[in-house]
Design an enzyme around this catalytic site. Structure first.
Site, PDB file in Angstrom:
ATOM      1  N   ASN A   1       0.852  -1.187   0.000  1.00 40.71           N
ATOM      2  CA  ASN A   1       0.000   0.000   0.000  1.00 40.71           C
ATOM      3  C   ASN A   1       0.881   1.228   0.000  1.00 40.71           C
ATOM      4  O   ASN A   1       2.010   1.179   0.491  1.00 40.71           O
ATOM      5  CB  ASN A   1      -0.827   0.051   1.286  1.00 40.71           C
TER       6      ASN A   1
HETATM    7  O1  PMT Z   1       2.152   6.790   6.181  1.00 37.79           O
HETATM    8  P1  PMT Z   1       1.816   8.109   5.538  1.00 37.79           P
HETATM    9  O2  PMT Z   1       2.445   8.266   4.162  1.00 37.79           O
HETATM   10  O3  PMT Z   1       2.137   9.283   6.465  1.00 37.79           O
HETATM   11  O4  PMT Z   1       0.230   8.152   5.279  1.00 37.79           O
HETATM   12  C1  PMT Z   1      -0.641   8.152   6.379  1.00 37.79           C
HETATM   13  C2  PMT Z   1      -1.877   7.275   6.094  1.00 37.79           C
HETATM   14  C3  PMT Z   1      -2.683   7.920   4.961  1.00 37.79           C
HETATM   15  C4  PMT Z   1      -1.448   5.849   5.701  1.00 37.79           C
HETATM   16  C5  PMT Z   1      -2.694   7.212   7.431  1.00 37.79           C
HETATM   17  O5  PMT Z   1      -3.062   8.491   7.825  1.00 37.79           O
HETATM   18  C6  PMT Z   1      -3.949   6.374   7.278  1.00 37.79           C
HETATM   19  O6  PMT Z   1      -4.996   6.806   6.795  1.00 37.79           O
HETATM   20  N1  PMT Z   1      -3.828   5.087   7.708  1.00 37.79           N
HETATM   21  C7  PMT Z   1      -4.870   4.060   7.528  1.00 37.79           C
HETATM   22  C8  PMT Z   1      -4.655   3.402   6.204  1.00 37.79           C
HETATM   23  C9  PMT Z   1      -5.622   2.284   5.933  1.00 37.79           C
HETATM   24  O7  PMT Z   1      -5.210   1.205   5.583  1.00 37.79           O
HETATM   25  O8  PMT Z   1      -6.908   2.536   6.122  1.00 37.79           O
HETATM   26  P2  PMT Z   1      -8.124   1.540   5.886  1.00 37.79           P
HETATM   27  O9  PMT Z   1      -9.329   2.418   5.856  1.00 37.79           O
HETATM   28  O10 PMT Z   1      -7.879   0.624   4.724  1.00 37.79           O
HETATM   29  O11 PMT Z   1      -8.097   0.655   7.196  1.00 37.79           O
HETATM   30  C10 PMT Z   1      -8.915   0.938   8.330  1.00 37.79           C
HETATM   31  C11 PMT Z   1      -8.204   0.585   9.606  1.00 37.79           C
HETATM   32  O12 PMT Z   1      -8.055  -0.835   9.696  1.00 37.79           O
HETATM   33  C12 PMT Z   1      -6.817   1.192   9.801  1.00 37.79           C
HETATM   34  O13 PMT Z   1      -6.680   1.527  11.156  1.00 37.79           O
HETATM   35  C13 PMT Z   1      -5.880   0.033   9.437  1.00 37.79           C
HETATM   36  O14 PMT Z   1      -4.651   0.143  10.129  1.00 37.79           O
HETATM   37  C14 PMT Z   1      -6.701  -1.162   9.920  1.00 37.79           C
HETATM   38  N2  PMT Z   1      -6.462  -2.436   9.236  1.00 37.79           N
HETATM   39  C15 PMT Z   1      -6.719  -2.599   7.920  1.00 37.79           C
HETATM   40  C16 PMT Z   1      -6.528  -3.840   7.312  1.00 37.79           C
HETATM   41  C17 PMT Z   1      -6.063  -4.920   8.103  1.00 37.79           C
HETATM   42  N3  PMT Z   1      -5.839  -6.113   7.568  1.00 37.79           N
HETATM   43  N4  PMT Z   1      -5.811  -4.722   9.409  1.00 37.79           N
HETATM   44  C18 PMT Z   1      -6.010  -3.511   9.991  1.00 37.79           C
HETATM   45  O15 PMT Z   1      -5.783  -3.355  11.200  1.00 37.79           O
END
Ligand code: PMT
Length: 210
Positions: free
Chosen positions: A22
């Protein structure tokens, strides 16, 4: 207080030279770790592969894959007060790791993907969770609707929504803008600013919510 913070991407290997990942530099998660340390808190930082120096005084646990991040998070829950899951964990991984480099001459490979384990949801499902659970939501549309859905489905106490469609914000940039959602409260916008400044405010809000 003791923070557990995840940061950066994960990498899911296809063969010894290729992987699925990602976009994430780790800057936001590392800024939260630094802000928590500067405020006098203890930090366990579980980090995917990034090109950033480790914040001094953080207990850094380096991982590569989503499975490794899952195991490292669960192994480090002891005594934590606040978990902030900022990592961009890969949602899918190849069903099979091919031990030898896939040759281009063999044609275009069909790669079957399977879901990774959801770390955030696994923490939300813990029967006796004694810490504040803050998840991130990286969204390109319907920010509030999607963030509130995550709040409920993954049983988080807080969801920090990151609009990753705006140029110059979110992934890889030095600046960000976040909206914080708690159940039954209007979203609170942390307006555009450096990740470091935003992280300081976020740490204060999380400590107040704990
Ligand atoms: O690292 P940078 O370049 O500074 O960018 C920051 C960021 C944009 C990555 C950060 O601010 C951010 O938004 N992080 C979350 C990224 C993400 O994967 O979001 P999501 O909406 O897909 O996931 C939702 C949540 O579930 C997140 O807390 C993620 O960590 C968690 N997750 C997702 C998939 C998985 N298999 N396990 C998880 O715990």
């Amino acid at each position: 207080m003791k923070f557990l913070i995840t940061a950066g991407p994960t990498r899911e290997p296809i063969d010894p030279v290729r992987y699925i990942s990602n976009r994430s530099s780790g800057k936001m998660g590392y800024a939260i770790a630094q802000a928590a340390l500067d405020a006098g808190h203890e930090v366990v930082l579980i980090s995917g592969p990034v090109a950033l120096p480790a914040p001094a005084r953080a207990q850094l646990v380096r991982v590569t894959t989503a499975d490794e991040m899952y195991d490292a998070v669960h192994a480090n829950l002891g005594g934590i007060d606040i978990a902030v899951l900022c990592a961009a964990v890969a949602d899918f991984k190849p069903a099979v790791f091919v031990a030898r480099k896939i040759k281009k001459s063999a044609g275009i490979p069909m790669i079957e993907l399977v879901p990774t384990r959801d770390i955030l949801a696994s923490l939300g499902a813990l029967p006796e969770k004694k810490f504040l659970l803050a998840g991130f939501a990286a969204e390109t549309d319907d920010l509030e609707k999607n963030a509130r859905e995550k709040l409920e489905k993954k049983r988080c106490d807080v969801v920090v929504a990151n609009d990753v469609s705006a140029p110059g914000l979110g992934f890889e940039s030095d600046e960000n803008e976040l909206t914080i959602f708690l159940p039954d409260q209007p979203g609170r916008v942390l307006p555009r600013g450096s990740k470091s400044d935003i992280a300081k405010v976020l740490v204060k809000i999380l400590c107040a919510a704990q």
